[in-house]
Design a protein around this motif. Structure first.
Motif, PDB file in Angstrom:
ATOM      1  N   TYR A 211       0.832  -1.202   0.000  1.00  0.00           N
ATOM      2  CA  TYR A 211       0.000   0.000   0.000  1.00  0.00           C
ATOM      3  C   TYR A 211       0.871   1.258   0.000  1.00  0.00           C
ATOM      4  O   TYR A 211       2.046   1.222   0.381  1.00  0.00           O
ATOM      5  CB  TYR A 211      -0.899   0.038   1.237  1.00  0.00           C
ATOM      6  N   THR A 212       0.260   2.353  -0.382  1.00  0.00           N
ATOM      7  CA  THR A 212       0.902   3.663  -0.256  1.00  0.00           C
ATOM      8  C   THR A 212       0.670   4.214   1.162  1.00  0.00           C
ATOM      9  O   THR A 212       0.020   3.580   1.983  1.00  0.00           O
ATOM     10  CB  THR A 212       0.317   4.644  -1.290  1.00  0.00           C
ATOM     11  N   HIS A 213       1.198   5.391   1.431  1.00  0.00           N
ATOM     12  CA  HIS A 213       0.988   6.111   2.695  1.00  0.00           C
ATOM     13  C   HIS A 213       1.551   5.360   3.912  1.00  0.00           C
ATOM     14  O   HIS A 213       0.997   5.431   5.011  1.00  0.00           O
ATOM     15  CB  HIS A 213      -0.498   6.412   2.926  1.00  0.00           C
ATOM     16  N   SER A 214       2.661   4.653   3.729  1.00  0.00           N
ATOM     17  CA  SER A 214       3.269   3.938   4.857  1.00  0.00           C
ATOM     18  C   SER A 214       3.859   4.874   5.899  1.00  0.00           C
ATOM     19  O   SER A 214       4.167   4.446   7.012  1.00  0.00           O
ATOM     20  CB  SER A 214       4.365   2.990   4.346  1.00  0.00           C
ATOM     21  N   ARG A 215       4.015   6.143   5.543  1.00  0.00           N
ATOM     22  CA  ARG A 215       4.585   7.100   6.497  1.00  0.00           C
ATOM     23  C   ARG A 215       3.724   7.231   7.747  1.00  0.00           C
ATOM     24  O   ARG A 215       4.220   7.658   8.799  1.00  0.00           O
ATOM     25  CB  ARG A 215       4.750   8.466   5.835  1.00  0.00           C
ATOM     26  N   TYR A 216       2.456   6.869   7.673  1.00  0.00           N
ATOM     27  CA  TYR A 216       1.593   6.977   8.844  1.00  0.00           C
ATOM     28  C   TYR A 216       2.015   6.012   9.952  1.00  0.00           C
ATOM     29  O   TYR A 216       1.724   6.258  11.129  1.00  0.00           O
ATOM     30  CB  TYR A 216       0.135   6.731   8.448  1.00  0.00           C
ATOM     31  N   TRP A 217       2.673   4.921   9.588  1.00  0.00           N
ATOM     32  CA  TRP A 217       3.187   4.010  10.612  1.00  0.00           C
ATOM     33  C   TRP A 217       4.242   4.718  11.469  1.00  0.00           C
ATOM     34  O   TRP A 217       4.251   4.597  12.695  1.00  0.00           O
ATOM     35  CB  TRP A 217       3.780   2.768   9.967  1.00  0.00           C
ATOM     36  N   PHE A 218       5.129   5.460  10.825  1.00  0.00           N
ATOM     37  CA  PHE A 218       6.180   6.170  11.547  1.00  0.00           C
ATOM     38  C   PHE A 218       5.612   7.374  12.303  1.00  0.00           C
ATOM     39  O   PHE A 218       6.083   7.709  13.390  1.00  0.00           O
ATOM     40  CB  PHE A 218       7.265   6.605  10.566  1.00  0.00           C
ATOM     41  N   MET A 219       4.596   7.996  11.739  1.00  0.00           N
ATOM     42  CA  MET A 219       3.917   9.081  12.440  1.00  0.00           C
ATOM     43  C   MET A 219       3.280   8.562  13.723  1.00  0.00           C
ATOM     44  O   MET A 219       3.364   9.208  14.785  1.00  0.00           O
ATOM     45  CB  MET A 219       2.861   9.703  11.534  1.00  0.00           C
ATOM     46  N   SER A 220       2.679   7.397  13.655  1.00  0.00           N
ATOM     47  CA  SER A 220       2.056   6.805  14.841  1.00  0.00           C
ATOM     48  C   SER A 220       3.098   6.449  15.897  1.00  0.00           C
ATOM     49  O   SER A 220       2.850   6.595  17.102  1.00  0.00           O
ATOM     50  CB  SER A 220       1.266   5.555  14.440  1.00  0.00           C
ATOM     51  N   THR A 221       4.270   5.991  15.447  1.00  0.00           N
ATOM     52  CA  THR A 221       5.354   5.701  16.395  1.00  0.00           C
ATOM     53  C   THR A 221       5.792   6.968  17.109  1.00  0.00           C
ATOM     54  O   THR A 221       6.030   6.964  18.324  1.00  0.00           O
ATOM     55  CB  THR A 221       6.547   5.077  15.659  1.00  0.00           C
ATOM     56  N   GLY A 222       5.901   8.069  16.374  1.00  0.00           N
ATOM     57  CA  GLY A 222       6.253   9.337  16.991  1.00  0.00           C
ATOM     58  C   GLY A 222       5.220   9.792  18.006  1.00  0.00           C
ATOM     59  O   GLY A 222       5.570  10.300  19.088  1.00  0.00           O
ATOM     60  N   PRO A 259      -4.892   5.587  16.661  1.00  0.00           N
ATOM     61  CA  PRO A 259      -5.907   5.012  15.766  1.00  0.00           C
ATOM     62  C   PRO A 259      -6.506   6.023  14.803  1.00  0.00           C
ATOM     63  O   PRO A 259      -6.929   5.653  13.702  1.00  0.00           O
ATOM     64  CB  PRO A 259      -6.962   4.448  16.731  1.00  0.00           C
ATOM     65  N   VAL A 260      -6.549   7.304  15.198  1.00  0.00           N
ATOM     66  CA  VAL A 260      -7.032   8.329  14.267  1.00  0.00           C
ATOM     67  C   VAL A 260      -6.091   8.434  13.069  1.00  0.00           C
ATOM     68  O   VAL A 260      -6.524   8.459  11.907  1.00  0.00           O
ATOM     69  CB  VAL A 260      -7.148   9.698  14.974  1.00  0.00           C
ATOM     70  N   SER A 261      -4.783   8.484  13.348  1.00  0.00           N
ATOM     71  CA  SER A 261      -3.789   8.565  12.279  1.00  0.00           C
ATOM     72  C   SER A 261      -3.852   7.352  11.359  1.00  0.00           C
ATOM     73  O   SER A 261      -3.818   7.481  10.128  1.00  0.00           O
ATOM     74  CB  SER A 261      -2.388   8.699  12.890  1.00  0.00           C
ATOM     75  N   LEU A 262      -3.973   6.176  11.954  1.00  0.00           N
ATOM     76  CA  LEU A 262      -4.025   4.954  11.143  1.00  0.00           C
ATOM     77  C   LEU A 262      -5.328   4.869  10.355  1.00  0.00           C
ATOM     78  O   LEU A 262      -5.355   4.302   9.256  1.00  0.00           O
ATOM     79  CB  LEU A 262      -3.860   3.736  12.053  1.00  0.00           C
ATOM     80  N   SER A 263      -6.399   5.431  10.898  1.00  0.00           N
ATOM     81  CA  SER A 263      -7.663   5.460  10.154  1.00  0.00           C
ATOM     82  C   SER A 263      -7.552   6.347   8.924  1.00  0.00           C
ATOM     83  O   SER A 263      -8.076   6.017   7.852  1.00  0.00           O
ATOM     84  CB  SER A 263      -8.795   5.956  11.063  1.00  0.00           C
ATOM     85  N   VAL A 264      -6.868   7.483   9.071  1.00  0.00           N
ATOM     86  CA  VAL A 264      -6.631   8.351   7.913  1.00  0.00           C
ATOM     87  C   VAL A 264      -5.823   7.606   6.855  1.00  0.00           C
ATOM     88  O   VAL A 264      -6.088   7.713   5.653  1.00  0.00           O
ATOM     89  CB  VAL A 264      -5.908   9.640   8.352  1.00  0.00           C
ATOM     90  N   MET A 265      -4.837   6.841   7.302  1.00  0.00           N
ATOM     91  CA  MET A 265      -4.049   6.037   6.374  1.00  0.00           C
ATOM     92  C   MET A 265      -4.928   5.047   5.618  1.00  0.00           C
ATOM     93  O   MET A 265      -4.807   4.891   4.388  1.00  0.00           O
ATOM     94  CB  MET A 265      -2.962   5.272   7.135  1.00  0.00           C
TER      95      MET A 265
END
Length: 275
Positions: A211-222, A259-265
């Protein structure tokens, strides 16, 4: 290009094996060579113990209750309930989130169910913090971590291995909590809660997603690291903002952003078209 891709994959597998082996060895050494670590009574002492609803909720007064103890620490769990239920509904409905396999549906559904469980478990704990109730705060979060890690495994390694990983991690989470309850030893729970959050960005970095938008995983870690900082500085943040909200309550609100960030992803990501 094909040979280079094969060599790259072999190097990644070799690196993953080394990292996994080193992590397992460190965990075993920690368990074997450290004494039992009981949960400290200070863990249940939060700086903000205000009862803010005692003067406003007449029903509670009629029932003989002075209000809601530790009001802010209890009420700041409400976002978990909202995000968890909405995420669960959208996952099962299938028309909003971009999920391409049944295995992903199951893992994401369990993740959002775990987030909703955090709302109930954490609120129940903060009403009367003690060694018994803290387990109901810990277990839903461990389920959510297990689901997130398994989601990455499903996306990057396949559905079968991901679902097997999910089952193993859920069983391990329950056993860790039961062990802590019986023997008053938090070592297994600490390892579980430290290893998975750190392993998630490592897997996301080392293996490409479909999938695209994998940066949200790192955003969630932050966001997770920021939340942990807020929890550690509970008292200092409470003093800094003039006793409005404590660091622990801020930690709840910050964790709800994951979960909000991952939902946007899930809403905006797309499958990568391989040539």
């Amino acid at each position: 290009m094909g040979l280079g891709w094969i060599v790259n994959q072999q190097c990644r597998r070799w690196t993953t094996s080394r990292v996994s082996g080193a992590t397992f060895l460190c965990c075993m050494c920690f368990i074997l060579f450290t004494p039992t670590i009981p949960r400290s009574p200070k863990h249940h002492k939060f700086v903000d113990m205000r009862n803010l609803l005692g003067c406003f909720i007449h029903v509670l007064m009629i029932l003989g209750s002075p209000g809601v103890p530790n009001t802010m620490n209890v009420m700041t769990n409400f976002p978990f309930l909202v995000v968890g239920i909405l995420g669960l509904v959208l996952t099962l409905e299938g028309g909003v989130f971009n999920i391409s396999s049944q295995g992903e549906v199951w893992t994401w559904a369990l993740f959002y169910a775990g987030i909703a469980g955090v709302a109930f478990g954490s609120a129940y704990y903060h009403l009367k913090p003690d060694d018994y109730r803290v387990l109901w705060d810990t277990l839903p979060m461990m389920v959510a971590f297990s689901s997130l890690f398994s989601i990455l495994v499903v996306e990057r390694f396949g559905q079968r291995i991901g679902l097997c990983c999910l089952f193993a991690l859920i069983v391990a989470a329950v056993l860790c909590v039961v062990y802590e309850r019986i023997y008053n030893d938090i070592r297994f729970c600490v390892i579980f809660q430290l290893t998975l959050p750190l392993a998630i960005p490592v897997i996301a970095l080392m293996y490409r997603s479909k999938y695209t938008h994998s940066r949200y995983w790192f955003m969630s870690t932050g966001i997770y690291l920021l939340a942990k900082f807020e929890g550690v500085t509970d008292k200092k943040l409470y003093y800094v903002n003039n006793y409005i909200i404590s660091g622990h309550s801020m930690e709840h609100l910050c964790l709800a952003l994951i979960p909000v960030s991952l939902s946007v992803m899930l809403i905006y990501r797309e499958l990568k078209f391989q040539r």
